[in-house]
Design an enzyme around this catalytic site. Sequence first.
Site, mmCIF file in Angstrom:
data_model
loop_
_atom_site.group_PDB
_atom_site.id
_atom_site.type_symbol
_atom_site.label_atom_id
_atom_site.label_comp_id
_atom_site.label_asym_id
_atom_site.label_seq_id
_atom_site.Cartn_x
_atom_site.Cartn_y
_atom_site.Cartn_z
ATOM 1 N N ALA A 65 1.122 -1.103 0.053
ATOM 2 C CA ALA A 65 -0.092 -0.043 -0.095
ATOM 3 C C ALA A 65 0.958 1.148 0.165
ATOM 4 O O ALA A 65 1.915 1.162 0.442
ATOM 5 C CB ALA A 65 -0.733 -0.063 1.310
ATOM 6 N N GLY A 110 0.464 -4.800 0.652
ATOM 7 C CA GLY A 110 -0.715 -4.818 -0.131
ATOM 8 C C GLY A 110 -0.571 -5.308 -1.645
ATOM 9 O O GLY A 110 -1.718 -5.894 -2.030
ATOM 10 N N GLU A 113 -1.030 -8.929 -0.927
ATOM 11 C CA GLU A 113 -2.339 -9.172 -0.687
ATOM 12 C C GLU A 113 -3.199 -9.269 -1.949
ATOM 13 O O GLU A 113 -4.041 -9.740 -2.094
ATOM 14 C CB GLU A 113 -2.886 -8.000 0.227
ATOM 15 C CG GLU A 113 -2.389 -8.279 1.741
ATOM 16 C CD GLU A 113 -2.716 -7.272 2.707
ATOM 17 O OE1 GLU A 113 -2.544 -6.044 2.426
ATOM 18 O OE2 GLU A 113 -3.354 -7.451 3.684
ATOM 19 N N GLU A 133 4.625 -5.509 6.717
ATOM 20 C CA GLU A 133 4.120 -4.112 7.630
ATOM 21 C C GLU A 133 4.575 -4.045 9.063
ATOM 22 O O GLU A 133 4.602 -2.990 9.539
ATOM 23 C CB GLU A 133 2.462 -4.430 7.463
ATOM 24 C CG GLU A 133 1.793 -4.098 6.174
ATOM 25 C CD GLU A 133 1.735 -5.503 5.646
ATOM 26 O OE1 GLU A 133 2.373 -6.448 5.743
ATOM 27 O OE2 GLU A 133 0.959 -5.335 4.145
HETATM 28 N N1 COA Z 1 4.730 3.249 -0.424
HETATM 29 C C1 COA Z 1 5.080 4.383 -1.257
HETATM 30 N N2 COA Z 1 6.279 4.460 -1.589
HETATM 31 C C2 COA Z 1 7.058 3.353 -1.820
HETATM 32 C C3 COA Z 1 6.880 2.197 -1.325
HETATM 33 C C4 COA Z 1 5.280 1.993 -0.811
HETATM 34 N N3 COA Z 1 4.928 0.879 -0.139
HETATM 35 N N4 COA Z 1 7.595 1.365 -1.382
HETATM 36 C C5 COA Z 1 8.588 2.037 -2.318
HETATM 37 N N5 COA Z 1 8.499 3.436 -2.312
HETATM 38 C C6 COA Z 1 8.972 4.405 -3.038
HETATM 39 C C7 COA Z 1 10.266 4.756 -2.120
HETATM 40 O O1 COA Z 1 9.635 5.723 -1.111
HETATM 41 C C8 COA Z 1 10.955 5.260 -3.237
HETATM 42 O O2 COA Z 1 10.751 6.529 -3.400
HETATM 43 P P1 COA Z 1 11.829 7.820 -3.748
HETATM 44 O O3 COA Z 1 12.515 7.165 -4.942
HETATM 45 O O4 COA Z 1 11.007 8.990 -3.805
HETATM 46 O O5 COA Z 1 12.663 7.684 -2.573
HETATM 47 C C9 COA Z 1 10.896 4.371 -4.468
HETATM 48 O O6 COA Z 1 9.768 3.800 -4.140
HETATM 49 C C10 COA Z 1 12.107 3.476 -4.585
HETATM 50 O O7 COA Z 1 12.030 2.565 -3.466
HETATM 51 P P2 COA Z 1 13.432 2.301 -2.591
HETATM 52 O O8 COA Z 1 13.017 2.074 -1.185
HETATM 53 O O9 COA Z 1 14.473 3.519 -2.844
HETATM 54 O O10 COA Z 1 13.961 1.099 -3.388
HETATM 55 P P3 COA Z 1 14.867 0.014 -2.832
HETATM 56 O O11 COA Z 1 15.136 -0.671 -4.061
HETATM 57 O O12 COA Z 1 15.939 0.549 -2.011
HETATM 58 O O13 COA Z 1 14.013 -1.043 -1.941
HETATM 59 C C11 COA Z 1 11.875 -2.085 -1.170
HETATM 60 C C12 COA Z 1 12.843 -1.553 -2.490
HETATM 61 C C13 COA Z 1 10.731 -2.753 -1.735
HETATM 62 C C14 COA Z 1 12.871 -3.280 -0.322
HETATM 63 C C15 COA Z 1 11.708 -0.869 -0.209
HETATM 64 O O14 COA Z 1 10.974 0.039 -1.265
HETATM 65 C C16 COA Z 1 10.359 -1.022 0.744
HETATM 66 O O15 COA Z 1 10.909 -1.904 1.627
HETATM 67 N N6 COA Z 1 9.178 -0.790 0.465
HETATM 68 C C17 COA Z 1 8.230 -0.749 1.315
HETATM 69 C C18 COA Z 1 7.811 -1.917 1.457
HETATM 70 C C19 COA Z 1 6.651 -2.213 2.423
HETATM 71 O O16 COA Z 1 6.691 -2.062 3.757
HETATM 72 N N7 COA Z 1 5.293 -2.626 2.022
HETATM 73 C C20 COA Z 1 4.148 -2.552 2.825
HETATM 74 C C21 COA Z 1 3.544 -1.317 2.961
HETATM 75 S S1 COA Z 1 2.028 -1.276 3.910
#
Ligand code: COA
Length: 258
Positions: A65, A110, A113, A133
């Site tokens: 999400a 999400g 999900e 999460e």
């Molecule tokens: N919501 C909003 N933005 C998100 C996102 C999310 N769930 N997941 C990634 N992004 C954004 C990041 O903020 C980043 O934005 P920026 O370039 O403006 O800083 C961009 O997407 C790239 O993500 P980044 O974290 O820099 O990539 P990465 O390769 O270092 O890591 C992940 C990849 C997937 C491991 C990491 O993005 C992550 O942990 N995301 C969240 C996962 C999560 O907790 N999901 C459950 C949400 S309820």
Amino acid sequence: MSNLLLHTAETGHLRIIINRPKALNALNSTLIQELYALLQNHETDDSIRVVSIEGSGEKAFAAGADITEFQGIAPAAAEKLSRAGQACFNYISQYPKPVLALIRGYALGGGLELAMSCHTRIASSTSMCGLPEVNLGLMPGYAGTQRLSQLIGITKATYLTITGDMMDAQEAHAAGLVAKVIPDEEWSAQTDKILAKLSKKAPLATTAVLKAMMPARDVPDAYMAAEASAFGELMETEDLQEGVSAFLEKRKAVFTGR
Ligand code: COA
């Protein structure tokens, strides 16, 4: 830019592409509404035989999400957000045409999900799946607390949900979360082949199979209501605020239990 891209092939394949690559296809509330409306519009369209959902780009199906929507959100609004996501994903699970999640890269929170609400899932060898999460001081809110257990059993599902660990494609396949793993270099050719095969099946028989099989995947509404309520309550905690701030500031969260 639109949140969803759409292609309808002559073969009867409706291809839905989540189109927020800069945010790793994170699902915001508008996108979920758009997805719901789009599927409703095609529910009785006889020219569509099979539906697939994928992320744009190679890096993510959907990384969760949209975390930016959790900043300063009130518990009641968060509960409503959770209920809206649950309703959309429940609708997908009961869709009369086969809906496949094509997972390439991250399917997290999400995003997973959504993939779990589809009738089945195919993953590229590069995929990573999880419900992280808890690392934000939060919990799954789109029926993930129920559907992961349904698909892989409660022991592994609980472990993954409380650790927030990810599974790679091979682990996801071994656990029964995905039906098939495709080497990434063969991704387009092989997924196209599978979708072409499905679009040639007898549609009445396919719908009958889904109708007969999917009640086993229904999630009781009381469980979804409890999930949504707990999801909403967590929004008030300092831990959630710390988790979201830490994610956005690209640092590790420090949780205090408040
Ligand atoms: N919501 C909003 N933005 C998100 C996102 C999310 N769930 N997941 C990634 N992004 C954004 C990041 O903020 C980043 O934005 P920026 O370039 O403006 O800083 C961009 O997407 C790239 O993500 P980044 O974290 O820099 O990539 P990465 O390769 O270092 O890591 C992940 C990849 C997937 C491991 C990491 O993005 C992550 O942990 N995301 C969240 C996962 C999560 O907790 N999901 C459950 C949400 S309820």
